[in-house]
Motif scaffolding. Structure first.
Motif, PDB file in Angstrom:
ATOM      1  N   ARG A  20       0.853  -1.194   0.000  1.00  0.00           N
ATOM      2  CA  ARG A  20       0.000   0.000   0.000  1.00  0.00           C
ATOM      3  C   ARG A  20       0.881   1.234   0.000  1.00  0.00           C
ATOM      4  O   ARG A  20       1.943   1.255   0.597  1.00  0.00           O
ATOM      5  N   THR A  81     -12.458  -3.463   7.456  1.00  0.00           N
ATOM      6  CA  THR A  81     -11.125  -3.660   8.019  1.00  0.00           C
ATOM      7  C   THR A  81     -11.210  -4.734   9.094  1.00  0.00           C
ATOM      8  O   THR A  81     -12.050  -4.654   9.992  1.00  0.00           O
ATOM      9  N   TYR A  83     -10.025  -6.876  12.329  1.00  0.00           N
ATOM     10  CA  TYR A  83      -9.282  -6.747  13.580  1.00  0.00           C
ATOM     11  C   TYR A  83      -9.295  -8.101  14.287  1.00  0.00           C
ATOM     12  O   TYR A  83     -10.342  -8.716  14.458  1.00  0.00           O
ATOM     13  N   VAL A 109     -14.895  -7.173  11.981  1.00  0.00           N
ATOM     14  CA  VAL A 109     -14.746  -6.402  10.755  1.00  0.00           C
ATOM     15  C   VAL A 109     -15.423  -5.058  10.972  1.00  0.00           C
ATOM     16  O   VAL A 109     -16.615  -4.999  11.294  1.00  0.00           O
ATOM     17  N   GLU A 110     -14.624  -3.990  10.831  1.00  0.00           N
ATOM     18  CA  GLU A 110     -15.173  -2.638  10.946  1.00  0.00           C
ATOM     19  C   GLU A 110     -15.664  -2.208   9.568  1.00  0.00           C
ATOM     20  O   GLU A 110     -14.924  -2.247   8.592  1.00  0.00           O
ATOM     21  N   GLU A 134      -5.780  -5.608  10.785  1.00  0.00           N
ATOM     22  CA  GLU A 134      -5.925  -4.345  10.054  1.00  0.00           C
ATOM     23  C   GLU A 134      -5.890  -4.503   8.537  1.00  0.00           C
ATOM     24  O   GLU A 134      -5.763  -3.514   7.822  1.00  0.00           O
ATOM     25  N   ASP A 135      -6.033  -5.731   8.030  1.00  0.00           N
ATOM     26  CA  ASP A 135      -6.160  -5.932   6.582  1.00  0.00           C
ATOM     27  C   ASP A 135      -7.513  -5.402   6.114  1.00  0.00           C
ATOM     28  O   ASP A 135      -8.521  -5.559   6.807  1.00  0.00           O
ATOM     29  N   VAL A 136      -7.535  -4.809   4.932  1.00  0.00           N
ATOM     30  CA  VAL A 136      -8.793  -4.449   4.287  1.00  0.00           C
ATOM     31  C   VAL A 136      -9.266  -5.699   3.570  1.00  0.00           C
ATOM     32  O   VAL A 136      -8.530  -6.297   2.791  1.00  0.00           O
TER      33      VAL A 136
END
Length: 147
Positions: A20, A81, A83, A109-110, A134-136
């Motif tokens: 990224r 995202t 967590y 997942v946010e 914190e992976d998308v």
């Protein structure tokens, strides 16, 4: 930023191991992202494609390439995202080798500022965790293998 500079920047990021990159100048934002390496996993005897997070600064080895995991795959029900724990200083909900029950929380997942618990659809043992903190993640993306 001039066109030639933009092309140079894209080439430099593409040739690097960065996954990224974000750049902002005078209100203009440039964001670039490399796709993750795809890998086949056997689930109930049927090969399925999943995305595997590459270890930073580590070249893939033949052993990693040949790694196959059998079991039930838990996929993401939404985009957001991921967590692995309820807070940055808390222990992860699960680790590889943990026994889990159907309905147990595996992660969060946010999405749109809402925290959504990802629950196991299966009883079993965590064979593989396919996402990192914190992976998308995308809708339907494999996240865990439960055997």
């Amino acid at each position: 930023m001039e066109f030639e500079q933009l092309i140079t920047l894209i080439t430099a990021v593409s040739d690097s191991e960065l996954t990224r990159f974000s750049y902002e100048e005078n209100g203009t934002v440039i964001q670039m992202r490399k796709e993750k390496e795809e890998k086949l996993v056997t689930v109930n005897g049927v090969p399925q494609e999943v995305q595997v997070v590459m270890e930073q600064n580590a070249a893939p080895t033949a052993e990693k390439e040949a790694d196959k995991v059998a079991g039930n795959v838990v996929t993401s029900p939404l985009v957001g995202t991921f967590y692995a724990s309820s807070s940055p200083d808390a222990e992860p909900f699960i680790k590889v080798g943990d026994s889990v029950k159907k309905g147990q929380v595996l992660g969060i997942v946010e999405a749109m500022k809402l925290m959504n618990e990802i629950e196991s659809d299966y009883d079993g043992t965590v064979k593989k965790i396919l996402v990192s903190n914190e992976d998308v993640i995308e809708y339907g993306q494999p996240m865990f293998v439960i055997g």
